[in-house]
Write a protein that holds these residues in place. Structure first.
Motif, mmCIF file in Angstrom:
data_model
loop_
_atom_site.group_PDB
_atom_site.id
_atom_site.type_symbol
_atom_site.label_atom_id
_atom_site.label_comp_id
_atom_site.label_asym_id
_atom_site.label_seq_id
_atom_site.Cartn_x
_atom_site.Cartn_y
_atom_site.Cartn_z
ATOM 1 N N GLU A 1 0.750 -1.182 -0.086
ATOM 2 C CA GLU A 1 0.015 -0.047 -0.116
ATOM 3 C C GLU A 1 0.898 1.240 0.135
ATOM 4 O O GLU A 1 0.608 2.235 -0.714
ATOM 5 C CB GLU A 1 -0.953 -0.030 1.131
ATOM 6 N N MET A 2 1.948 0.960 0.803
ATOM 7 C CA MET A 2 2.922 2.427 0.796
ATOM 8 C C MET A 2 3.427 2.478 -0.491
ATOM 9 O O MET A 2 3.652 3.832 -1.008
ATOM 10 C CB MET A 2 3.751 2.130 1.876
ATOM 11 N N CYS A 3 3.999 1.533 -1.342
ATOM 12 C CA CYS A 3 4.536 1.708 -2.507
ATOM 13 C C CYS A 3 3.650 2.287 -3.573
ATOM 14 O O CYS A 3 4.156 2.961 -4.217
ATOM 15 C CB CYS A 3 5.097 0.233 -3.018
ATOM 16 N N GLU A 4 2.484 1.839 -3.342
ATOM 17 C CA GLU A 4 1.473 2.252 -4.441
ATOM 18 C C GLU A 4 1.134 3.755 -4.066
ATOM 19 O O GLU A 4 0.904 4.761 -5.121
ATOM 20 C CB GLU A 4 0.064 1.467 -4.200
ATOM 21 N N LYS A 5 1.114 4.317 -2.997
ATOM 22 C CA LYS A 5 0.743 5.500 -2.645
ATOM 23 C C LYS A 5 2.066 6.475 -2.902
ATOM 24 O O LYS A 5 1.903 7.657 -3.253
ATOM 25 C CB LYS A 5 0.341 5.598 -1.074
ATOM 26 N N HIS A 6 3.273 5.973 -2.386
ATOM 27 C CA HIS A 6 4.519 6.774 -2.430
ATOM 28 C C HIS A 6 5.409 6.190 -3.662
ATOM 29 O O HIS A 6 5.333 6.974 -4.971
ATOM 30 C CB HIS A 6 5.177 6.752 -1.381
ATOM 31 N N SER A 7 6.140 5.451 -3.468
ATOM 32 C CA SER A 7 6.825 4.505 -4.459
ATOM 33 C C SER A 7 7.821 3.511 -3.855
ATOM 34 O O SER A 7 8.084 3.669 -2.581
ATOM 35 C CB SER A 7 7.796 5.633 -5.231
ATOM 36 N N ALA A 8 7.990 2.499 -4.677
ATOM 37 C CA ALA A 8 8.863 1.561 -4.086
ATOM 38 C C ALA A 8 10.032 2.019 -3.419
ATOM 39 O O ALA A 8 10.730 1.433 -2.701
ATOM 40 C CB ALA A 8 9.152 0.556 -5.008
ATOM 41 N N GLU A 9 10.925 2.833 -4.317
ATOM 42 C CA GLU A 9 11.995 3.291 -3.926
ATOM 43 C C GLU A 9 12.288 4.000 -2.702
ATOM 44 O O GLU A 9 13.183 3.952 -1.836
ATOM 45 C CB GLU A 9 12.568 4.350 -5.120
ATOM 46 N N ALA A 10 11.213 5.014 -2.407
ATOM 47 C CA ALA A 10 10.949 5.675 -1.132
ATOM 48 C C ALA A 10 10.982 4.780 0.098
ATOM 49 O O ALA A 10 11.477 4.860 1.084
ATOM 50 C CB ALA A 10 9.721 6.453 -1.344
ATOM 51 N N VAL A 11 9.867 3.705 -0.347
ATOM 52 C CA VAL A 11 9.804 2.816 0.972
ATOM 53 C C VAL A 11 11.226 2.011 1.083
ATOM 54 O O VAL A 11 11.359 1.710 2.428
ATOM 55 C CB VAL A 11 8.530 1.975 0.582
#
Length: 243
Positions: free
Chosen positions: A158-168
Motif C-alpha cells: 500500500e505504501m509503495c502504491e501511494k508513494h513509490s517502491a524506491e522511497a519505501v
C-alpha cells in the motif's frame, strides 16, 4: 430407469439398467415399491446417487479452484509474490506449487485457505514458501509467512502504491517497520547538499543574517552535518527526518 443430471438448461441421463412398472416407483420418496428385489435395488440406486453427487461436488470444487487460481496466481511482474509448495512434496523430490500474488487477498486467513486448497491432494499439507519476489527479505520465511509478516507485506504494498517502491525501500534501510514512514518522509533530492539548500531556503534568511557573506555559505558542509546527526538519505535519494 435413469438418473437425471441438470446443469443450466441442459440435462443428461445415466441409465441404471433397471426396468420398472409405473406403479413400482414412488417419485415423492425416490424409492422402489412393490418389487421383489426392492431392497437390493434401492441400495443400488442410493449408491449410484452417492457416487454421482460426489463427482458433482468434485467438479464444482475444481471449477472454483480454477477460478481462484486465475484470481490469485502471480505473473511475477512487480507484485509481492511467494511460491508456495509443501514440505511433503519437497521431501518426495517435487517442487510442484504456485506463484501467488499476496496483494490479491483481503486477509491472512483467506491466503492460508487458498494455499491449502491448491494442495488439497495432501490430507494435511505443511505449507512451504520456496521463493519470493517484490517485498523485503526480512518478511520472508521459508518455514512459512506468519500473519504478522503478511500484514507487513500488505502495508508495504500500500505504501509503495501511494508513494513509490524506491522511497519505501530507502526507509527500510534504516527501520524494521513502516509505522512512522509518512511522518518521517521529506521527499527526494539529488544529494545531501541539494537537501541542505532546501532546508536553508525554507528555514533561514542568509542574506539578512550574513549579508554579502551569504554567497560563501558552505552548503556541502551543512549537508554533512544534517545527515550526521538528524536526517537520513537512502540509496535512491529519499530523505527522512527523525521521528
Amino acid at each position: 430407469m435413469k438418473i437425471a443430471i441438470g446443469h443450466g438448461n441442459k440435462t443428461s441421463y445415466i441409465s441404471l439398467e433397471v426396468k420398472l412398472l409405473p406403479t413400482q416407483w414412488d417419485a415423492v420418496r425416490g424409492k422402489i415399491l412393490n418389487h421383489p428385489e426392492k431392497q437390493v435395488l434401492n441400495a443400488y440406486i442410493y449408491e449410484v446417487k452417492q457416487i454421482v453427487d460426489a463427482h458433482i461436488i468434485n467438479l464444482t470444487r475444481e471449477g472454483r479452484i480454477k477460478d481462484a487460481i486465475a484470481e490469485h496466481k502471480s505473473d511475477c511482474d512487480g507484485e509481492p509474490s511467494v511460491y508456495v509448495g509443501t514440505y511433503g512434496k519437497y521431501n518426495d523430490g517435487s517442487l510442484c506449487g504456485l506463484w501467488i500474488d499476496l496483494s490479491t487477498f483481503d486477509d491472512y486467513d483467506e491466503f492460508i485457505n487458498f494455499c491449502q486448497a491448491i494442495h488439497a491432494d495432501e490430507e494435511d499439507p505443511e505449507l512451504m514458501a520456496q521463493d519470493f519476489e517484490c517485498f523485503p527479505r526480512q518478511w520472508y520465511n521459508e518455514g512459512f509467512i506468519t500473519e504478522e509478516d503478511f500484514d507487513h507485506i500488505k502495508e508495504y504494498t500500500e505504501m509503495c502504491e501511494k508513494h513509490s517502491a524506491e522511497a519505501v525501500d530507502d526507509y527500510l534501510e534504516f527501520h524494521d517497520d513502516l509505522d512512522d514512514f509518512e511522518e518521517a518522509y521529506c521527499g527526494e533530492w539529488d544529494s545531501e547538499e541539494d537537501f541542505a539548500r532546501h532546508i536553508v531556503e525554507e528555514c533561514y534568511n542568509l542574506e539578512k543574517t550574513m549579508g554579502d557573506l551569504a554567497r560563501y555559505f558552505d552548503y556541502e558542509a551543512f549537508g554533512r552535518e544534517l545527515f550526521m546527526y538528524d536526517y537520513t538519505m537512502g540509496a535512491n535519494g529519499h530523505v527522512f527526518r527523525p521521528v
